[in-house]
Design an enzyme around this catalytic site. Structure first.
Site, PDB file in Angstrom:
ATOM      1  N   ASP A 406     111.774  24.966 -66.793  1.00 45.39           N
ATOM      2  CA  ASP A 406     111.837  25.678 -65.443  1.00 45.39           C
ATOM      3  C   ASP A 406     112.481  24.624 -64.351  1.00 45.39           C
ATOM      4  O   ASP A 406     111.745  23.346 -64.386  1.00 45.39           O
ATOM      5  CB  ASP A 406     110.713  26.408 -65.059  1.00 45.39           C
ATOM      6  CG  ASP A 406     110.643  26.671 -63.709  1.00 45.39           C
ATOM      7  OD1 ASP A 406     111.433  27.809 -63.401  1.00 45.39           O
ATOM      8  OD2 ASP A 406     109.859  26.334 -62.655  1.00 45.39           O
ATOM      9  N   GLU A 435     117.079  25.216 -66.369  1.00 44.49           N
ATOM     10  CA  GLU A 435     117.750  25.701 -65.203  1.00 44.49           C
ATOM     11  C   GLU A 435     118.290  24.375 -64.553  1.00 44.49           C
ATOM     12  O   GLU A 435     117.468  23.696 -63.995  1.00 44.49           O
ATOM     13  CB  GLU A 435     116.791  26.362 -64.193  1.00 44.49           C
ATOM     14  CG  GLU A 435     116.134  27.634 -64.533  1.00 44.49           C
ATOM     15  CD  GLU A 435     115.094  28.209 -63.641  1.00 44.49           C
ATOM     16  OE1 GLU A 435     115.617  29.191 -62.851  1.00 44.49           O
ATOM     17  OE2 GLU A 435     114.280  27.584 -63.338  1.00 44.49           O
TER      18      GLU A 435
END
Length: 713
Positions: A406, A435
């Site tokens: 994340d 990400e």
């Protein structure tokens, strides 16, 4: 003079002390100050003075040696005394080098005749271990001993297994109580770590399914609770880990685990399953959360457990879950959130070594690139070590097969590459991706593990937002259209991402140096589902038209070079009733509605066949850039149609040449074919498994809003 008006003193460098003096204290004027301890008494000469709003800042150099971890006091010329706090020195290279601890025994370790507990707390002047008996609640205190590199330890007899524990840390003139960040078991709602020998939670590990290269993956993202909580799931243990191992169905159609097997995906990616805040583990259905509020990184979340009060149960359940899914042919990816913690001030990291584990800006304030109030400082050696240790723990203890990071752009390139190297030593088929957004954190641009620096992390994948937004339209503008929703101006960009977004000297639009770096998707747990996006951007169209556009987007995901990523329920038009950010929305918004699986079973079967075709022929999942350049070419087609050819690919599967067409227009379009004959594998919504229709002509009409796959043997 009240204590609130006194000055504060900080050790900001190994040999420099800073005083922050409020102007309300003797008008902020200090002539000199003295550092004192049981062994030191030294007058500090003031070298620099800076006027700040409401304060005057004094800086002075210490001639003697400061022993970090020892208590010191600073006295001024008025006779006032304050404790010397460990300040910005802990964010210096010198501190990192002096106190980096490279052993792999932090936390609680079980040996044949004792338990050893270790904690890294170099700035603490004392550490006490607090034990609590699980049944009687009786409290025991043990003074820990400081060892090298700021590590404190305590040896305990084996009969302390099962006890709850915390640390009492004397630091910066006060005492903080903290849970062990290396804890592997915890009480409900993370109040205490628990001394658990993980052998007591042993589960037989089934052999995981074979896996050769990253682009062979078809990832299916799911939330443990969402998957089974809906009344239509037919699953008994709704909302729990073990519910994912159940199967059910209605009207002759499967739900649960058997449904996933029929769909054909290879990897199941779970939103965070480590311990997180926002849900009361003892009353889990009273609230909802995706899980991006990390508390304890090495402890499974208790709200998904059948018995959150038993610290062993949740451990065994996660192991059983992963082992069962391996046995059923799936590999498991976990979503990890090492970029921030739930609440910085309350986290064990901040309580044990204040100021070390989090980034601060030029004004000494915590940075907020994550948008949740703190950024984890992965570039610091012990912060980096924690992340690496935690990743390896999940592999060795739980046998996971991949990690989705994340907000990976908060983390640094060196840390991510070390993680990849360490994982390769265990199993190079374990996936690592995340990400790669460029976030506003103090880490220098060229050190961020973000998509713009992808060439520096060749074995790490990135969520390809260029793929996402060119195919469906901007994620952040619900009305903006992409290629599948009618924007023909995105055609060239979509062609680039279909080809894996690989680096090419002649293609400035390329992002990556190999297709395994491109995680291709059009929806995920974040933002609107694709169906809800189309409801906004193409709301004037009827539902059949929007479903055709939706199918077209999913087909592009599954037939592009790179790693395809599906959001659970995408195959049956998942909706969250228009809610864009459902991180804490109730179950009636987030639950996977299995009624839609029944309603759109034909569409589910179509996606299943697309996955089968991708898995059947390796040309759809080429493993390196050179193979893509050799075999992939784009055809001259009408503006609303993208057509590409996979040429001379018999070495990768049963077909020698393959052509794929995507028509996003509202009219059928005629396309000219290379020399035939060609056979049809998929036409509009029909999939052929044998008895393929043949095309003798050198042209074919591609139906509106459709996908067409042709091949030669």
């Amino acid at each position: 003079m009240t204590g609130d008006n006194k000055f504060q003193a900080y050790l900001d460098q190994i040999d420099r002390i800073t005083l922050l003096v409020p102007t309300s204290y003797h008008e902020g004027q200090i002539d000199f100050f003295v550092i004192k301890s049981t062994q030191v008494h030294e007058t500090i000469s003031i070298e620099n003075v800076h006027e700040l709003e409401g304060f005057i800042k004094y800086e002075g150099k210490v001639e003697g040696s400061i022993a970090i971890g020892q208590s010191y006091f600073i006295c001024d010329n008025y006779g006032e005394k304050v404790p010397l706090q460990v300040g910005a020195v802990i964010r210096t290279k010198e501190f990192d080098e002096r106190f980096y601890y490279n052993q792999n025994d932090l936390g609680a370790a079980f040996y044949s005749d004792h338990i050893m507990i270790k904690i890294w707390a170099p700035t603490a002047s004392a550490v006490v271990l607090k034990l609590i008996h699980a049944n009687s609640g009786k409290e025991e205190l043990y003074v820990m001993t400081r060892q090298r590199k700021g590590v404190w330890e305590k040896k305990l007899p084996l009969d302390k297994e099962g006890y709850y524990y915390r640390f009492l840390i004397d630091v910066n003139g006060g005492t903080n109580e903290a849970v062990d960040p290396y804890a592997v078991a915890a009480t409900a709602n993370s109040e205490y770590g628990v001394l658990i020998n993980l052998h007591t939670a042993y589960v037989h590990l089934h052999e995981k399914p074979p896996f050769l290269q990253p682009t062979d993956a078809v990832i299916y993202e799911m939330h443990v609770r969402d998957f089974s909580i809906h009344p239509s799931s037919g699953i008994e243990k709704k909302g729990t880990y073990l519910a994912v191992t159940e199967s059910s169905g209605q009207r002759g159609k499967t739900t649960g685990l058997h449904y996933l097997k029929e769909l054909g995906v290879t990897h199941l990616e779970f939103l965070p399953i480590n311990d997180f805040g926002g849900v009361d583990e003892l009353n889990p259905h009273a609230s909802y959360n995706w899980g991006y509020n990390p508390l304890l990184f090495n402890v499974p979340e208790g709200s998904y457990s059948a018995d959150p009060s038993n610290p062993v149960t949740r451990i065994a359940e996660v192991k059983q879950l992963i082992s069962t899914l391996h046995q059923q042919g799936f590999r498991i990816i976990i979503d990890v959130v090492y970029n921030h913690v739930f609440v910085r001030e309350e986290s064990p990291f901040e309580k044990i070594v204040p100021g070390y584990y989090f980034r601060h800006n030029e004004f000494g304030m915590p940075s907020n690139g994550t948008g949740v109030g703190n950024d984890f400082a992965s570039e610091r050696k012990m912060a980096q070590k924690f992340i690496i240790d935690s990743v390896l723990f999940w592999i060795k203890e739980y046998d996971v097969d991949g990690f989705r990071f994340d907000l990976m752009g908060i983390l640094d390139i060196e840390t991510m590459n070390i993680i990849r190297e360490k994982i390769n030593e265990i199993d190079s088929t374990i996936l690592v991706f995340g990400e790669g957004w460029d976030l506003n954190t103090p880490l220098p641009y060229d050190q961020k593990a973000m998509m713009a620096n992808a060439r520096q992390t060749p074995q790490i994948g990135y969520f390809n937002d260029r793929f996402r937004d060119s195919v469906k339209g901007s994620t952040f503008d619900v009305y903006e259209k992409g290629f599948i929703s009618g924007n023909i101006h995105q055609k060239e960009t979509v062609q680039s991402v279909i080809a894996g977004s690989i680096l090419d000297k002649e293609d400035s639009r390329a992002l990556f140096i190999n297709p395994a770096q491109s995680v291709n998707y059009v929806e995920s747990h974040d933002n609107h589902t694709l169906w809800d996006k189309l409801t906004n951007s193409n709301g004037e169209e009827d539902e059949d038209t929007r479903r055709s556009r939706h199918r077209l987007a999913t087909a592009i995901v599954l037939l592009s070079q790179g790693i395809p990523f599906l959001h659970s329920g995408q195959e049956f038009y998942r909706t969250k009733q228009g809610v864009e950010n459902s991180y804490n929305s109730p179950d009636d918004i987030n639950a996977l509605d299995w009624n839609r699986r029944m309603e759109f079973s034909a569409d589910v079967n179509w996606v299943q066949e697309l996955i089968r075709i991708r898995k059947q022929h390796g040309a759809f999942r080429l493993g390196d850039a050179s193979a893509i350049r050799q075999h992939v070419s784009f055809l001259n087609t009408p503006q609303s149609v993208i057509g590409y050819c996979l040429s001379n690919v018999l070495a990768y599967g049963p077909w020698k040449n393959i052509m794929v067409f995507f028509n996003q227009g509202l009219m059928e379009e005629k396309v000219v074919l290379p020399e035939g004959p060609w056979k049809i594998a998929l036409d509009y919504c029909k999939v052929y498994k044998n008895g393929y229709p043949a095309i003798e002509d050198n042209a074919i009409n591609v139906p509106k809003l459709s996908v067409l796959i042709l091949f030669q043997t």
